[in-house]
Design an enzyme around this catalytic site. Structure first.
Site, PDB file in Angstrom:
ATOM      1  CE  LYS A  15      -1.471  -0.690   4.018  1.00  0.00           C
ATOM      2  NZ  LYS A  15      -1.224  -2.413   4.128  1.00  0.00           N
ATOM      3  NE  ARG A  90      -4.086  -1.268  10.318  1.00  0.00           N
ATOM      4  CZ  ARG A  90      -2.346  -0.466   9.701  1.00  0.00           C
ATOM      5  NH1 ARG A  90      -2.771   0.591   9.092  1.00  0.00           N
ATOM      6  NH2 ARG A  90      -2.014  -1.113   9.733  1.00  0.00           N
ATOM      7  NE  ARG A 129       6.920  -2.287   5.764  1.00  0.00           N
ATOM      8  CZ  ARG A 129       5.877  -2.620   6.123  1.00  0.00           C
ATOM      9  NH1 ARG A 129       4.861  -1.892   5.261  1.00  0.00           N
ATOM     10  NH2 ARG A 129       5.279  -3.355   6.804  1.00  0.00           N
ATOM     11  NE  ARG A 162       6.920  -0.110  10.409  1.00  0.00           N
ATOM     12  CZ  ARG A 162       5.535  -0.215   9.719  1.00  0.00           C
ATOM     13  NH1 ARG A 162       5.257  -0.167   8.528  1.00  0.00           N
ATOM     14  NH2 ARG A 162       4.461  -1.150   9.808  1.00  0.00           N
ATOM     15  NE  ARG A 173       2.703  -4.748  10.971  1.00  0.00           N
ATOM     16  CZ  ARG A 173       3.255  -5.028  10.746  1.00  0.00           C
ATOM     17  NH1 ARG A 173       4.669  -5.654  10.702  1.00  0.00           N
ATOM     18  NH2 ARG A 173       3.156  -3.738   9.917  1.00  0.00           N
TER      19      ARG A 173
END
Ligand code: ADP
Ligand code: ADP
Length: 221
Positions: A15, A90, A129, A162, A173
């Site tokens: 996204k 969300r 990531r 992260r 998540r």
């Protein structure tokens, strides 16, 4: 009338990557709830401290706090033409609140690209990531590494992993997403604004699919 695009999809599907590209192509502002929380954390605000306690556990920050933050952001003059919302809403309560706030701006959610990919792909993408400290530019250790390890190509700041992108956290998540965010798919499908996008494709192909979905929805009006 302003244009609002909501990018819906699980963690790691792409996204943020796509929102940045679409923002350049459409001129609409990219508004990422995760980036706003991380910015608050970096600036050591009270909101940042509060958000951290949830983000560290892979849980959602409470609706009222999140809704107020987004409302303040999209009320800024640079969002007058609309926005590309990435990571918000969300929950059903956030979606309801968004509908109410957009009415104030004489707008509505125009298109909801729903980007999907198999769970192994999400884990591989989010797990690899790397994020830029200064502005949240997104890299991947394998699929899109920066030219120099640990340094952002665009602004030269540190590129880091992260805490919530550690593999166990990504799995948590994804579970939170299935429980709390998946109901929005039916909500937006019912409203006739959902556009399903295959997120397993290469970045450029996902962008093409998104642009054609946006084009179709603007012609349908
Ligand atoms: P999200 O915002 O949905 O969590 P991101 O855009 O941050 O996802 O992407 C997650 C990771 O996957 C990043 O490391 C990014 O570089 C990488 N990525 C994004 N889209 C693709 C793609 N189509 N193919 C391969 N890697 C991708
Ligand atoms: P990803 O796209 O990989 O899921 P984000 O950067 O969007 O990651 O979100 C990181 C974390 O920030 C979430 O796990 C959650 O704690 C918090 N967060 C982001 N957006 C929201 C939201 N709309 N509502 C509640 N919490 C959020």
């Amino acid at each position: 009338m302003p244009t609002y695009i909501v990018l819906l999809g699980p963690p790691g599907v792409g996204k943020g990557t796509q929102a940045r590209i679409l923002a350049e192509k459409t001129g609409l502002k990219h508004v990422s709830s995760g980036d706003l929380f991380r910015e608050n954390l970096k600036n050591q605000t009270e909101l940042g401290q509060l958000a951290k306690s949830y983000m560290d556990k892979g849980e959602l920050v409470p609706d009222d706090v999140t809704i107020n933050m987004i409302k303040a952001r999209i009320s800024q003059p640079d969002c007058e033409a609309g926005a590309i919302l990435d990571g918000f809403p969300r929950t059903p309560a956030q979606a309801d609140a968004l509908e109410v706030m957009l009415k104030d701006f004489n707008g509505a959610v125009n298109t909801v690209p729903f980007i999907t990919a198999a769970e192994e792909i999400l884990v591989e993408r989010a797990g690899g990531r790397w994020t830029c400290r200064a502005q949240g530019h997104i890299y991947h250790e394998k699929f899109n590494p920066p030219k120099q390890v640990g340094v952002c190509d665009i602004d030269g700041s540190e590129v880091y992993q992260r805490d919530d992108d550690k593999v166990e956290m990504v799995a948590k998540r994804i579970r939170v997403y299935i429980e709390q965010t998946m109901p929005l798919v039916e909500y937006y499908r019912g409203a006739g604004v959902l556009a399903e996008i295959d997120g397993a494709q290469a970045v450029d192909n996902v962008t093409q699919s998104l642009l054609s979905a946006l084009d179709k929805s603007s012609k349908a009006k």
